[in-house]
Design a protein around this motif. Structure first.
Motif, mmCIF file in Angstrom:
data_model
loop_
_atom_site.group_PDB
_atom_site.id
_atom_site.type_symbol
_atom_site.label_atom_id
_atom_site.label_comp_id
_atom_site.label_asym_id
_atom_site.label_seq_id
_atom_site.Cartn_x
_atom_site.Cartn_y
_atom_site.Cartn_z
ATOM 1 N N THR A 416 0.827 -1.209 0.000
ATOM 2 C CA THR A 416 0.000 0.000 0.000
ATOM 3 C C THR A 416 0.859 1.256 0.000
ATOM 4 O OG1 THR A 416 -0.123 -0.052 2.424
ATOM 5 C CG2 THR A 416 -1.873 -1.169 1.206
ATOM 6 N N VAL A 417 1.994 1.204 0.684
ATOM 7 C CA VAL A 417 2.888 2.364 0.689
ATOM 8 C C VAL A 417 3.517 2.555 -0.686
ATOM 9 C CG1 VAL A 417 5.002 3.325 1.675
ATOM 10 C CG2 VAL A 417 3.339 2.178 3.152
ATOM 11 N N ALA A 418 3.936 1.453 -1.320
ATOM 12 C CA ALA A 418 4.507 1.549 -2.667
ATOM 13 C C ALA A 418 3.492 2.134 -3.640
ATOM 14 C CB ALA A 418 4.969 0.175 -3.137
ATOM 15 N N ALA A 419 2.217 1.745 -3.482
ATOM 16 C CA ALA A 419 1.171 2.275 -4.365
ATOM 17 C C ALA A 419 1.019 3.781 -4.178
ATOM 18 C CB ALA A 419 -0.143 1.563 -4.085
ATOM 19 N N ILE A 443 7.728 -1.479 -20.310
ATOM 20 C CA ILE A 443 7.313 -1.096 -18.963
ATOM 21 C C ILE A 443 5.926 -0.470 -19.040
ATOM 22 C CG2 ILE A 443 7.852 0.310 -16.938
ATOM 23 C CD1 ILE A 443 10.768 0.344 -17.856
ATOM 24 N N ASN A 444 4.972 -1.007 -18.258
ATOM 25 C CA ASN A 444 3.662 -0.355 -18.234
ATOM 26 C C ASN A 444 3.663 0.742 -17.178
ATOM 27 O OD1 ASN A 444 2.172 -1.044 -15.655
ATOM 28 N ND2 ASN A 444 2.668 -3.129 -16.316
ATOM 29 N N THR A 445 2.769 1.695 -17.312
ATOM 30 C CA THR A 445 2.707 2.827 -16.382
ATOM 31 C C THR A 445 1.366 2.881 -15.647
ATOM 32 O OG1 THR A 445 2.060 4.253 -18.241
ATOM 33 C CG2 THR A 445 4.385 4.230 -17.630
ATOM 34 N N LEU A 446 0.709 1.723 -15.525
ATOM 35 C CA LEU A 446 -0.512 1.655 -14.728
ATOM 36 C C LEU A 446 -0.161 1.717 -13.243
ATOM 37 C CD1 LEU A 446 -2.309 -1.178 -16.705
ATOM 38 C CD2 LEU A 446 -2.817 1.259 -16.768
ATOM 39 N N PRO A 447 -1.101 2.056 -12.381
ATOM 40 C CA PRO A 447 -0.793 2.135 -10.945
ATOM 41 C C PRO A 447 -0.169 0.863 -10.389
ATOM 42 C CG PRO A 447 -2.930 3.139 -11.385
ATOM 43 C CD PRO A 447 -2.491 2.509 -12.674
ATOM 44 N N SER A 448 -0.588 -0.320 -10.894
ATOM 45 C CA SER A 448 -0.083 -1.586 -10.355
ATOM 46 C C SER A 448 1.360 -1.875 -10.744
ATOM 47 C CB SER A 448 -0.968 -2.746 -10.819
ATOM 48 O OG SER A 448 -0.958 -2.845 -12.236
ATOM 49 N N MET A 449 1.945 -1.035 -11.603
ATOM 50 C CA MET A 449 3.324 -1.281 -12.015
ATOM 51 C C MET A 449 4.299 -1.212 -10.843
ATOM 52 S SD MET A 449 5.487 1.673 -12.060
ATOM 53 C CE MET A 449 6.399 1.750 -13.579
ATOM 54 N N VAL A 450 3.919 -0.509 -9.756
ATOM 55 C CA VAL A 450 4.817 -0.374 -8.605
ATOM 56 C C VAL A 450 5.071 -1.715 -7.931
ATOM 57 C CG1 VAL A 450 4.117 2.001 -8.201
ATOM 58 C CG2 VAL A 450 2.920 0.151 -6.999
ATOM 59 N N LEU A 451 4.201 -2.706 -8.205
ATOM 60 C CA LEU A 451 4.368 -4.031 -7.608
ATOM 61 C C LEU A 451 5.015 -5.009 -8.570
ATOM 62 C CD1 LEU A 451 1.007 -4.413 -5.639
ATOM 63 C CD2 LEU A 451 3.153 -3.336 -4.967
ATOM 64 N N GLY A 641 -3.072 -6.241 -14.562
ATOM 65 C CA GLY A 641 -2.996 -7.325 -13.592
ATOM 66 C C GLY A 641 -2.427 -6.885 -12.260
ATOM 67 N N LEU A 642 -2.964 -7.437 -11.183
ATOM 68 C CA LEU A 642 -2.479 -7.150 -9.839
ATOM 69 C C LEU A 642 -1.477 -8.207 -9.437
ATOM 70 C CD1 LEU A 642 -2.592 -5.815 -7.033
ATOM 71 C CD2 LEU A 642 -4.571 -7.272 -6.525
ATOM 72 N N VAL A 643 -0.344 -7.775 -8.914
ATOM 73 C CA VAL A 643 0.679 -8.718 -8.487
ATOM 74 C C VAL A 643 1.014 -8.464 -7.027
ATOM 75 C CG1 VAL A 643 2.955 -9.663 -8.977
ATOM 76 C CG2 VAL A 643 1.604 -8.709 -10.823
ATOM 77 N N PRO A 644 0.180 -8.947 -6.094
ATOM 78 C CA PRO A 644 0.518 -8.732 -4.685
ATOM 79 C C PRO A 644 1.697 -9.588 -4.283
ATOM 80 C CG PRO A 644 -1.393 -10.176 -4.863
ATOM 81 C CD PRO A 644 -1.063 -9.720 -6.262
ATOM 82 N N THR A 645 2.507 -9.094 -3.392
ATOM 83 C CA THR A 645 3.637 -9.882 -2.921
ATOM 84 C C THR A 645 3.198 -10.809 -1.809
ATOM 85 O OG1 THR A 645 4.192 -8.175 -1.342
ATOM 86 C CG2 THR A 645 5.276 -8.050 -3.465
ATOM 87 N N THR A 646 3.979 -11.848 -1.584
ATOM 88 C CA THR A 646 3.680 -12.814 -0.537
ATOM 89 C C THR A 646 4.924 -13.091 0.284
ATOM 90 O OG1 THR A 646 4.109 -14.593 -2.103
ATOM 91 C CG2 THR A 646 1.826 -13.928 -1.815
ATOM 92 N N GLU A 647 5.689 -12.026 0.612
ATOM 93 C CA GLU A 647 6.867 -12.205 1.438
ATOM 94 C C GLU A 647 6.475 -12.610 2.854
ATOM 95 O OE1 GLU A 647 6.755 -10.129 -0.911
ATOM 96 O OE2 GLU A 647 8.703 -9.701 -1.778
ATOM 97 N N PRO A 648 7.379 -13.220 3.618
ATOM 98 C CA PRO A 648 7.063 -13.625 4.984
ATOM 99 C C PRO A 648 6.693 -12.425 5.845
ATOM 100 C CG PRO A 648 9.116 -14.605 4.228
ATOM 101 C CD PRO A 648 8.718 -13.603 3.216
ATOM 102 N N GLU A 649 5.821 -12.654 6.822
ATOM 103 C CA GLU A 649 5.444 -11.601 7.750
ATOM 104 C C GLU A 649 6.603 -11.293 8.695
ATOM 105 O OE1 GLU A 649 2.434 -9.722 8.135
ATOM 106 O OE2 GLU A 649 2.535 -10.406 6.079
#
Length: 683
Positions: A416-419, A443-451, A641-649
């Motif tokens: 959310t901070v990256a967005a 490189i796309n420039t849509l908002p989701s590109m930050v992820l 497309g949305l690419v959420p990360t799944t790094e460890p908590e």
């Protein structure tokens, strides 16, 4: 009354100009033909005789050496026999003519139709996708020229092709071509290729085998049956269709061809060194003109590092996945390269060819842009649910920490901070930053590109991280130190690449500080190796791609893992298997290097009184290359497309309590002895 005929003085001005233009064109064409004829005549006298060309070796003897001088690969003349056109099956000659030069027997060495089509496709698509070269042109290039795409070289190729057609018969030219063309795997000529891939001479080639061999000429590394059997079969099917369309075989013959049933020769043992040599050998054409003398190619590859890289990927890649690794020294020298788990089963080089979504590893460019725009690691930001143009990014586990520092947001890879940063600094500015640091893919420039929704190559991402390690200066990967003849004559020597400051050193220092925190306390903890490390994890949606990229003691290494078919696979989070492989390799790679502290104590430019770091949407600037030059027509992919990360908590108790609003028992640390049995992170 008969009208008098107009004299030349009475003709209309338009008719007069038309006649002048016609005369000019005719005279210009006549003079051009005369000049071309003179050049062809001169070239004809310089071309070797047919017997001399037969006696010359089929290819050049090349020895590739590691950094310590060890020979890691040898390429040499074909071991096949020289065969005349009459000794080869008609299926072989027909297949080659059909797929490479259908009008071979009709043109004088240059095919005007093919050239016209090539220029037409170039005008339509904006790039060269069809060469238009005839068999004679290819033969001239293979014998006398190189593969540089230059206008002068192309004109010499045309002149030589026309000269060869006046000196040799069509059968002689085809014989030379079939015995000299490169088919991959070190094999020159159809007999060498037949023995290399089918374990028998070319005199007994079947139609299916001939189609496979003919299909390899276009791209030997891509269509080799030992590299990608399915690609070789598909390409052979295209060759058979072309042969049928040209009337060389009947529909019944075409239907009877079964490339999948062709028995391939047993492959000799290979290792991951071949990924590296496959990368550097095609570069020789652009480095030197020597094509006959035996040569030694001295490379940057460190065999100890290469063995460590191979072992690290093999030991940590999840079952069913592939892995790639690139390791670059501070001067750009590539010290190790792994393009897959097994070169024998697939020589597809995922380190330099594959393009995959980098996930949160892309946040490198987001935070570089934010730092350059005025943000500081200790600035406070809000980790909260956000919606941007209908897109709602989620954090791993769906938790939000509220007011946190930029350092914490990066360390725990808060989406959310990256967005929000993307909205503040502008996604075009982030794309611009990625271009500066060497990303060459669209490189796309849509908002989701930050992820990290835009795909990138492992070597390009590693190069970008290496530039941060170099205090913001560009680092250009290279693999060839020098080329000499076997007698020691120097043919080429690498020169230091031009040094360009991509970002201010204080921006690079602050970025290093953030990445060091990510490894010390954040998502990259598995990459700790007992000395200063700075890096970033990356994971794409549903665990399709896992990344870890980072540097320590002057060495920058990037690791990617995933499936070639992009299917999800367990245990692929960037903070797990990729980070563990990175650490396993780097412990060995930097063991004999001095421990180096990072230059993270930087002086930031003073802010004006009352100036806030959140400056609102920045002006969308045009993209530039790594040298600061504007890029025209930069490709932009519209991928929502949305690419959420799944790094460890995170495991920090105070942080967890604040993020989830309650206490939770910390999970036990995973056991490193069995990476395939690692527990999944909570959340």
């Amino acid at each position: 009354m008969v009208r008098a005929r107009k004299t030349s003085k009475e003709r209309s001005p338009m008719g007069t100009w038309f006649l002048r233009i016609v005369k000019t064109v005719v005279i210009g064409g006549f003079l051009s033909v005369m000049v071309l004829g003179i050049f062809v005549a001169i070239a004809r006298g310089e071309i070797d005789s047919f017997e001399d060309l037969k006696a010359s070796p089929n290819g050049q003897m090349i020895r590739v050496r590691a950094a310590d001088g060890t020979v890691i690969q040898s390429l040499g003349p074909s071991f096949g026999r020289w065969l005349t056109v009459n000794q080869l099956p008609s299926e072989m000659t027909d297949a080659m003519v059909a797929v490479e030069d259908r009008r071979y027997y009709l043109h004088p060495g240059v095919d005007p139709i093919g050239i016209t089509r090539s220029f037409y496709v170039r005008a339509i698509e904006g790039r060269w996708t069809q060469g238009g070269s005839t068999i004679t042109q290819q033969l001239a290039r293979n014998i006398y020229l190189n593969n540089n795409k230059e206008f002068g070289r192309k004109m010499r190729e045309i002149v030589l092709a026309l000269a060869m057609e006046t000196k040799f018969s069509k059968e002689q030219i085809l014989e030379l071509y079939l015995n000299k063309v490169y088919f991959g795997g070190g094999a020159y000529g159809v007999d060498a290729a037949s023995r290399r891939f089918f374990d028998h001479g070319a005199e007994t080639l079947s139609l299916a085998e001939a189609a496979i061999i003919a299909g390899m000429v276009k791209a030997p590394s891509r269509y080799s049956p030992t590299a990608d059997a399915q690609a070789a079969r598909d390409r052979a099917g295209v060759v058979v269709e072309v042969m049928q369309d040209a009337g060389m075989i009947t529909a019944a013959q075409a239907a009877s061809v079964e490339p999948a049933e062709v028995r391939l020769a047993a492959e000799s043992p290979q290792n991951s060194v071949r990924y590296f040599t496959d990368w550097i050998l095609p570069q020789l054409d652009g480095l030197m003109d020597e094509t006959e003398k035996p040569i030694d190619v001295w490379t940057t590859l460190d065999l100890k590092m290469q063995r460590a890289a191979t072992a690290a990927i093999a030991a940590n890649v999840p079952r069913g996945a592939q892995g790639a690794l690139v390791s670059i020294d501070r001067d750009g020298a590539v010290k190790a390269m792994v393009g897959g788990t097994d070169y024998v089963s697939s020589n597809y080089n995922r380190a330099v060819t594959a393009v995959r979504q980098p996930g949160s590893a892309w946040k490198l460019f987001v935070y570089l842009t934010a730092l350059e725009a005025g943000f500081r690691p200790e600035d406070m930001v809000e980790d909260k649910p956000v919606e941007i143009e209908g897109w709602q990014p989620k954090n791993s586990g769906g938790n939000y920490a509220g007011s946190i520092s930029l350092r914490t947001a990066f360390a725990y890879s808060k989406n959310t901070v990256a967005a929000q940063l993307g909205q503040e600094v502008g996604t075009s500015s982030i794309a611009n930053m990625a271009r500066r640091f060497g990303i060459t893919t669209p490189i796309n420039t849509l908002p989701s590109m930050v992820l990290g929704t835009s795909e990138a190559r492992v070597i390009d991402m590693t190069q970008a991280f290496a530039a941060v390690a170099a205090k913001g200066r560009n680092v250009t990967p290279y693999g060839i130190i020098k080329v000499t003849t076997i007698d020691g004559e120097l043919l080429y020597a690498a020169r230091p690449s031009s040094s360009v400051q991509l970002v201010d050193d204080w921006v690079a220092g602050a970025m290093t500080d953030l990445m060091q925190t990510a490894v010390a306390t954040g998502t990259g903890r598995a990459a700790n190796i007992g000395r200063p490390v700075a890096g970033k994890t990356g994971t794409t949606s549903s665990n399709k791609d896992g990344w870890f990229l980072g540097f320590s003691s002057g060495l920058t290494t990037g690791v990617w893992m995933g499936r070639d078919d992009a299917r999800a696979i367990g245990g692929l989070e960037g903070g797990r298997a990729p980070a563990q492989a990175w650490a396993a390799y780097m412990r060995i790679a930097v063991a004999n290097r001095p421990v180096e502290k990072f230059a993270t104590e930087v002086t930031f430019p003073e802010r004006l009184e009352g100036e806030e770091p959140l400056l609102g949407e920045q002006e969308e600037v045009p993209l530039v290359d790594e040298f600061g030059m504007p890029i025209e027509g930069d490709p932009v992919m519209e991928d929502p497309g949305l690419v959420p990360t799944t790094e460890p908590e995170p495991l920090d108790e105070a942080f967890i309590e604040r993020a989830i609003g309650g206490r939770r028992e910390p999970r036990p640390a995973p056991e490193e002895e069995d990476p395939r049995a690692l527990p999944r992170p909570f959340g």
